[in-house]
Write a protein that holds these residues in place. Structure first.
Motif, PDB file in Angstrom:
ATOM      1  N   SER A  43       0.878  -1.176   0.000  1.00 32.86           N
ATOM      2  CA  SER A  43       0.000   0.000   0.000  1.00 32.86           C
ATOM      3  C   SER A  43       0.907   1.215   0.000  1.00 32.86           C
ATOM      4  O   SER A  43       1.267   1.756   1.026  1.00 32.86           O
ATOM      5  CB  SER A  43      -0.927  -0.011   1.218  1.00 32.86           C
ATOM      6  OG  SER A  43      -0.227   0.133   2.421  1.00 32.86           O
ATOM      7  N   ARG A  44       1.288   1.623  -1.206  1.00 33.03           N
ATOM      8  CA  ARG A  44       2.325   2.647  -1.333  1.00 33.03           C
ATOM      9  C   ARG A  44       1.725   4.012  -1.642  1.00 33.03           C
ATOM     10  O   ARG A  44       0.705   4.120  -2.309  1.00 33.03           O
ATOM     11  CB  ARG A  44       3.289   2.263  -2.462  1.00 33.03           C
ATOM     12  CG  ARG A  44       4.142   1.055  -2.124  1.00 33.03           C
ATOM     13  CD  ARG A  44       5.378   1.014  -3.014  1.00 33.03           C
ATOM     14  NE  ARG A  44       5.031   0.921  -4.416  1.00 33.03           N
ATOM     15  CZ  ARG A  44       4.901  -0.216  -5.083  1.00 33.03           C
ATOM     16  NH1 ARG A  44       5.082  -1.353  -4.457  1.00 33.03           N
ATOM     17  NH2 ARG A  44       4.586  -0.228  -6.349  1.00 33.03           N
ATOM     18  N   ALA A 154      -4.847  -4.015   1.919  1.00 32.36           N
ATOM     19  CA  ALA A 154      -4.065  -4.563   0.804  1.00 32.36           C
ATOM     20  C   ALA A 154      -3.241  -5.774   1.219  1.00 32.36           C
ATOM     21  O   ALA A 154      -2.656  -6.445   0.373  1.00 32.36           O
ATOM     22  CB  ALA A 154      -3.148  -3.477   0.247  1.00 32.36           C
ATOM     23  N   HIS A 155      -3.183  -6.056   2.525  1.00 32.45           N
ATOM     24  CA  HIS A 155      -2.376  -7.183   3.013  1.00 32.45           C
ATOM     25  C   HIS A 155      -3.216  -8.438   3.242  1.00 32.45           C
ATOM     26  O   HIS A 155      -2.708  -9.453   3.687  1.00 32.45           O
ATOM     27  CB  HIS A 155      -1.665  -6.808   4.314  1.00 32.45           C
ATOM     28  CG  HIS A 155      -0.801  -5.584   4.175  1.00 32.45           C
ATOM     29  ND1 HIS A 155      -0.441  -4.810   5.241  1.00 32.45           N
ATOM     30  CD2 HIS A 155      -0.236  -5.020   3.090  1.00 32.45           C
ATOM     31  CE1 HIS A 155       0.308  -3.801   4.819  1.00 32.45           C
ATOM     32  NE2 HIS A 155       0.440  -3.899   3.524  1.00 32.45           N
ATOM     33  N   ASN A 246      -5.537   5.770   1.915  1.00 33.07           N
ATOM     34  CA  ASN A 246      -5.155   5.940   0.516  1.00 33.07           C
ATOM     35  C   ASN A 246      -5.782   4.868  -0.364  1.00 33.07           C
ATOM     36  O   ASN A 246      -6.148   5.107  -1.511  1.00 33.07           O
ATOM     37  CB  ASN A 246      -3.634   5.803   0.431  1.00 33.07           C
ATOM     38  CG  ASN A 246      -3.037   6.817  -0.488  1.00 33.07           C
ATOM     39  OD1 ASN A 246      -3.593   7.898  -0.663  1.00 33.07           O
ATOM     40  ND2 ASN A 246      -1.935   6.479  -1.077  1.00 33.07           N
ATOM     41  N   GLU A 247      -5.843   3.658   0.201  1.00 33.32           N
ATOM     42  CA  GLU A 247      -6.362   2.503  -0.538  1.00 33.32           C
ATOM     43  C   GLU A 247      -7.881   2.561  -0.674  1.00 33.32           C
ATOM     44  O   GLU A 247      -8.459   1.800  -1.430  1.00 33.32           O
ATOM     45  CB  GLU A 247      -5.960   1.216   0.179  1.00 33.32           C
ATOM     46  CG  GLU A 247      -4.453   1.013   0.292  1.00 33.32           C
ATOM     47  CD  GLU A 247      -3.820   0.643  -1.040  1.00 33.32           C
ATOM     48  OE1 GLU A 247      -4.391  -0.192  -1.746  1.00 33.32           O
ATOM     49  OE2 GLU A 247      -2.766   1.215  -1.362  1.00 33.32           O
ATOM     50  N   ILE A 311      -0.548   9.565  12.901  1.00 31.20           N
ATOM     51  CA  ILE A 311       0.657   9.286  12.119  1.00 31.20           C
ATOM     52  C   ILE A 311       0.391   9.484  10.634  1.00 31.20           C
ATOM     53  O   ILE A 311      -0.599   8.987  10.103  1.00 31.20           O
ATOM     54  CB  ILE A 311       1.098   7.824  12.317  1.00 31.20           C
ATOM     55  CG1 ILE A 311       1.200   7.456  13.799  1.00 31.20           C
ATOM     56  CG2 ILE A 311       2.419   7.566  11.607  1.00 31.20           C
ATOM     57  CD1 ILE A 311       1.445   5.967  14.045  1.00 31.20           C
ATOM     58  N   GLY A 312       1.308  10.173   9.982  1.00 29.10           N
ATOM     59  CA  GLY A 312       1.256  10.270   8.531  1.00 29.10           C
ATOM     60  C   GLY A 312       2.225   9.284   7.900  1.00 29.10           C
ATOM     61  O   GLY A 312       3.427   9.312   8.187  1.00 29.10           O
ATOM     62  N   ASP A 313       1.690   8.419   7.042  1.00 26.74           N
ATOM     63  CA  ASP A 313       2.533   7.458   6.308  1.00 26.74           C
ATOM     64  C   ASP A 313       2.498   7.840   4.825  1.00 26.74           C
ATOM     65  O   ASP A 313       3.363   8.592   4.352  1.00 26.74           O
ATOM     66  CB  ASP A 313       2.011   6.039   6.553  1.00 26.74           C
ATOM     67  CG  ASP A 313       2.685   4.979   5.693  1.00 26.74           C
ATOM     68  OD1 ASP A 313       3.702   5.285   5.051  1.00 26.74           O
ATOM     69  OD2 ASP A 313       2.195   3.828   5.640  1.00 26.74           O
ATOM     70  N   ASP A 314       1.467   7.421   4.108  1.00 24.98           N
ATOM     71  CA  ASP A 314       1.395   7.726   2.669  1.00 24.98           C
ATOM     72  C   ASP A 314       1.318   9.231   2.397  1.00 24.98           C
ATOM     73  O   ASP A 314       1.716   9.689   1.328  1.00 24.98           O
ATOM     74  CB  ASP A 314       0.175   7.035   2.053  1.00 24.98           C
ATOM     75  CG  ASP A 314       0.293   5.516   2.089  1.00 24.98           C
ATOM     76  OD1 ASP A 314       1.444   5.025   2.103  1.00 24.98           O
ATOM     77  OD2 ASP A 314      -0.740   4.831   2.119  1.00 24.98           O
TER      78      ASP A 314
END
Ligand code: PGA
Ligand code: ZN
Length: 433
Positions: A43-44, A154-155, A246-247, A311-314
């Motif tokens: 999940s990028r 997505a996992h 995002n996904e 938390i911010g990831d993507d």
């Protein structure tokens, strides 16, 4: 000089999903060797460094022939004769030679493997474990882990919309204790799944495959698992979610939660998550909105960012500039640090440093595609990041990192301090006091 780079070698190895990935080995003139393997996300974020793949038929298009060739060719020539102790110089040289902003030409998977391998080699030349080489004599904390119990999104074939249902034990005295409590919860969750006829294997990061009727059902099952484990939810054990929204965003700013049969705009999505925060002992939320929805991230921060880690990831993609921009917008209070999102050790460290200057928390993180490489256990400790995210409490590509942290704790001896509540931004930490 003993830290002069004598050779750089790349090879194709395999990750935890059975996909090819890049391993790099850096040998120094003094004989020290460092080795590292690039992880890979599923999940990028669109703004990440590019994970260069060959495409075509072979290995489902996931081959890393070009990235490995870049390591053995252009990068090896570029770095030969340079000082491995000059991490910033090596990383800048690779970025400059690449010539794209997102390392698209050489491949972020090539640069990250070499960057980390050079760091390992420099530590080996120092005669120090990597965490101690990075700490440079400063007192550093053993990071607080967040550990997955159910893996979705997505996992897990999108069986749930929320990607990670995790636990955190900030009041444990040591990481050893945090692992023991988590092991109890993980076991209880497995028992609950079995008893309710829902045991269906493991997701990509080792968590139980989530057979639930709604996202909230999964939350309720996690709460029940904590209770069944004999530990106290909201006291000893807290819930942490990675929504990985995002996904869920089809690119039109609408969030579709397939399992719940729901579709939300940004505001309603933030409110949906706020409802979970009100009803469950949730301490941390990652990516409640998608990668370009800074307004939504700011709204979430206004609503629950005082008490809950956001938390911010993507949305931040381990990028110092994006961290500062988010902070300016009042969005978030923590950054996920994935070295391969940045593409080099130096860029990842810059994102971490930016978060520190802002009074934010930082979580060094693995990817869903992992290997036996344990670099992140050392980075999280040596950089004194405060937190670490590796996936679940099963499968050796995950357990290797947890076990390495136990070794680091033991090596620190009486100096080993567990981050605990100090791992969070001030207002969240205050809520735990
Ligand atoms: P990824 O997911 O490694 O598949 O991108 C991890 C995360 O979203 O934190
Ligand atoms: Zn994430």
């Amino acid at each position: 000089m003993k830290t002069t780079i004598a050779a750089v070698r790349g090879r194709q190895v395999w990750d935890s999903r059975g996909r090819p990935t890049v391993e790099a080995e850096v040998t120094l003139a003094g004989g020290a060797v460092g080795r590292a393997i690039a992880p890979a996300g599923a999940s990028r974020g669109a703004h990440e460094a590019i994970d260069l793949r060959d495409g075509g038929e072979r290995f489902g298009g996931m081959g890393v022939g070009r990235a490995t060739a870049a390591v053995n060719g252009e990068i090896a020539r570029l770095l030969a004769g340079r000082d491995a102790a000059d991490q910033a110089g090596l990383d800048a040289a690779m970025a400059e030679a690449d010539g794209t902003p997102n390392l698209a030409r050489l491949g972020g998977n090539a640069t990250v493997a070499v960057s980390l391998a050079a760091l390992h080699a420099a530590a080996a030349a120092d005669g120090l474990p990597l965490w101690a080489h990075l700490a440079q004599g400063r007192k550093v904390r053993i990071p607080l882990p967040e550990i997955q119990i159910f893996g979705g999104g997505a996992h897990a074939g999108r069986r749930t919309d929320v990607q990670d249902f995790m636990v955190m034990c900030p009041r444990a005295a040591t990481i050893r204790e945090a692992f023991e409590v988590t092991a109890d919860v993980f076991r209880a969750a497995g028992r609950l799944m079995e008893e309710t006829g829902r045991l269906a294997g493991a997701a990509d990061e080792g968590g139980w495959w989530p057979v639930f009727d709604s996202n909230e059902d999964a939350l309720a099952a996690l709460l029940r698992s904590i209770e069944m484990s004999g530990h106290r939810p909201g006291e000893d054990v807290f819930i942490s979610l990675d929504v990985a929204a995002n996904e869920l965003d089809g690119g039109d700013g609408r969030y579709r939660l397939g399992l719940d049969g729901a579709e939300y705009g940004s505001e309603a999505m933030v409110e949906r998550v706020a409802g979970w925060v009100r009803r469950y002992p949730i301490l941390s939320i990652e990516d409640p909105v998608s990668q370009d929805d800074l307004a939504g991230f700011a709204a979430a921060t206004r609503q629950y960012g005082e008490r809950v880690q956001l938390i911010g990831d993507d949305i931040l993609v381990t990028n110092a500039e994006r961290v500062r921009r988010a902070a300016d917008a009042g969005a978030g209070n923590a950054v996920l640090v994935k070295v391969n999102q940045a593409g080099t050790v130096s860029r990842a460290k810059a994102a971490l440093d930016a978060s520190r200057e802002l009074g934010w928390a930082a979580i060094v993180s693995a990817r869903s595609g992992e290997t036996e490489d344990v670099s992140i256990a050392h980075l999280a400790t040596g950089w004194d990041a405060g937190q670490i995210k590796v996936g679940s409490f099963s499968r050796s590509e995950r357990m290797a990192k947890w076990n390495e942290l136990l070794r680091i704790e033991e090596a620190m001896g009486a100096d080993a301090a567990f981050a605990g509540p100090s791992a969070f931004a001030a207002s969240v930490a205050a809520g735990l006091a």
